[in-house]
Every structure is written in structure tokens, then in C-alpha cells.
Design a protein around this motif. Sequence first.
Motif, short mmCIF file in Angstrom:
data_model
loop_
_atom_site.label_atom_id
_atom_site.label_comp_id
_atom_site.label_asym_id
_atom_site.label_seq_id
_atom_site.Cartn_x
_atom_site.Cartn_y
_atom_site.Cartn_z
N ARG A 73 0.86 -1.09 0.04
CA ARG A 73 0.09 0.02 -0.01
C ARG A 73 0.91 1.19 0.19
N ALA A 74 1.91 1.10 0.68
CA ALA A 74 2.85 2.20 0.68
C ALA A 74 3.47 2.73 -0.47
N THR A 75 3.86 1.67 -1.44
CA THR A 75 4.28 1.73 -2.81
C THR A 75 3.46 2.36 -3.56
N LEU A 76 2.06 2.04 -3.56
CA LEU A 76 0.89 2.46 -4.40
C LEU A 76 0.79 3.82 -3.88
N MET A 77 0.66 4.14 -2.55
CA MET A 77 0.25 5.39 -2.02
C MET A 77 1.27 6.55 -2.72
N GLU A 78 2.54 5.93 -2.72
CA GLU A 78 3.58 7.11 -3.08
C GLU A 78 3.36 7.42 -4.24
N LYS A 79 2.78 6.84 -5.31
CA LYS A 79 2.11 7.14 -6.72
C LYS A 79 0.94 7.91 -6.83
N LEU A 80 0.16 7.62 -5.81
CA LEU A 80 -1.36 8.28 -5.74
C LEU A 80 -1.45 9.63 -5.06
N ILE A 81 -0.33 9.82 -4.18
CA ILE A 81 -0.54 11.12 -3.60
C ILE A 81 -0.56 12.26 -4.28
N PRO A 82 0.05 12.47 -5.48
CA PRO A 82 0.23 13.58 -6.27
C PRO A 82 -1.04 13.72 -7.02
N GLU A 83 -1.87 12.55 -7.38
CA GLU A 83 -3.15 12.60 -7.91
C GLU A 83 -4.18 13.19 -7.15
N ILE A 84 -3.89 12.61 -5.92
CA ILE A 84 -4.89 13.02 -4.69
C ILE A 84 -5.06 14.58 -4.57
N LYS A 85 -3.81 14.94 -4.52
CA LYS A 85 -3.54 16.62 -4.23
C LYS A 85 -3.97 17.41 -5.36
N THR A 86 -3.81 16.68 -6.65
CA THR A 86 -4.34 17.56 -7.73
C THR A 86 -5.83 17.44 -7.79
N GLY A 87 -6.41 16.37 -7.38
CA GLY A 87 -8.05 16.25 -7.34
C GLY A 87 -8.58 17.06 -6.48
N ILE A 88 -7.87 17.32 -5.34
CA ILE A 88 -8.31 18.21 -4.04
C ILE A 88 -8.22 19.49 -4.63
N LEU A 89 -7.17 19.67 -5.23
CA LEU A 89 -7.18 21.36 -5.87
C LEU A 89 -8.12 21.67 -6.88
N PHE A 90 -8.52 20.85 -7.62
CA PHE A 90 -9.24 21.07 -8.86
C PHE A 90 -10.61 20.91 -8.29
N ILE A 91 -10.91 20.18 -7.16
CA ILE A 91 -12.44 20.21 -6.89
C ILE A 91 -12.56 21.39 -5.77
N THR A 92 -11.57 21.77 -5.01
CA THR A 92 -11.89 22.62 -3.72
C THR A 92 -11.26 24.13 -4.23
#
Length: 235
Positions: A73-92
Motif C-alpha cells: 500500500r505504501a508503494t501504491l500511495m506514493e504514486k497516488l498522493i500527487p493525484e490526490i493532491k491534484t484532485g483536491i486542488l481541482f475540486i476545492t
Amino acid sequence: MPDEGMTNLDNSQQKELGAYIGRLLRDSFGKGPEGTFVSIGGHFVTVYLRNFMSPTEQILMEQRQEAMVVSTRATLMEKLIPEIKTGILFITGIELQELYYDWGLHNRSGMMIGISVEPFAAPPVNETYVGKAQVHREVDDISQQAQKVPDETYSCELNRRTLIVIRNGILVAIEKELIRLGYEIALKYAKGNLEKRYLHNSNHFESSLNKKVIDIFLDWDFVRDKSVIAFVLNE
């Protein structure tokens, strides 16, 4: 339906953000959470995940391979964190400066805690909640048992069911050396197990807050020498 106080489903940004993260996790892990509950207040956004575990992970847990689940999960989340941050920026429209996450594998839960550069267009947090002094004293005592008393401890209620505690300056010399040698994931896993055991075994939080502790999540930013703890509570 989420419990009252956890999130406001009338808020379209919260609903959109919850759906986005649920879909992102499903695409990446093969199975998304059954419940994704978003809370926003001040500079904080939390995403509480319920019943989040893939069939493969369930088999690994039954075989007592928890460390493998955490590492994957740590390996996957390392790749997902930039996408999550981008999604939060886009939505909020608000940029996250920091993003923390942790799992409650024993009950298939999870939590993400984001800290923004600017405050969200949301209610302010409650920094004067009942039991704050006792919570800080217990967190500092537990921190001392595990490593050292934090240089600074901050906490606030995001809502009636989410308490955030931030510790600054908690790493000791041997931990800093392990990080330098590349043992960050192993150190987080060991520290998480140790501190969660202390946190869950403490009866001071429920008596101080007059609420039941449902879940406890914690994560570290080793570069900032900073840790975030999230308590999920039930009135």
C-alpha cells in the motif's frame, strides 16, 4: 449513510471529493472502500474510509502477512498522493501542502489527512474543545514512552467525531539515522505498531473527551519531523 457529525452530504465539494478518491482507490487497488466520508474545516481535510480491503489483502492478513500489505500500500500511495493532491486542488481550489494517511487493517478502515496552504471555505476548527489539556498530556506521555516528548503539540476538533493532533519535533537520533539509511517504510511500520498499541491501551482519551474512540490513525513526515494523529470518535 455516514454518522451524524462525520460529514455533510449536502456539500457538493465533499461528495465530489469522496467519489473521486473512492474511484481512484478502486482503480489502483482493484477494490474501493464501501464508504468514503469527507470532512473539511479550517486548513484540514480528512477522508475516512470504511471496509477497504481487497480479496488478496484479506488472504495475506489471514496468513499474518500484515507487513506485506502495508509495504504494498505504501508503494501504491506514493504514486497516488500527487493525484490526490491534484484532485483536491481541482475540486476545492485549495492546494494541499501536506498529505498523511494510515490504515486500520484490523477493521478495514483508513484515513487521509490533508493540510492546506490556505483555509478551506468551511467552518473553523474547534481549538478549545473539552478535555484538550488532558489529551495533550496523555499524547506527550505516550510520545515520551515511544521516543521523546514533542517540541510542540497542537490539536483541534475538525467536527464532533474527528480530533486531529499534530506533534512537531519527535524524532530521536537513531530514527534519523535509520531514515538516512533508507529504512523509512520499516520505521513507520514499527513506530505505528508501537504508538498505536499505547494509544489504544490508554483509557484517558475516552474519559477526557467523554466519547468512545472508534479508530486511531497516525502518520509521519520525517523530513518535517512531524506527526499527525487522527481520532475517530463516537458521542
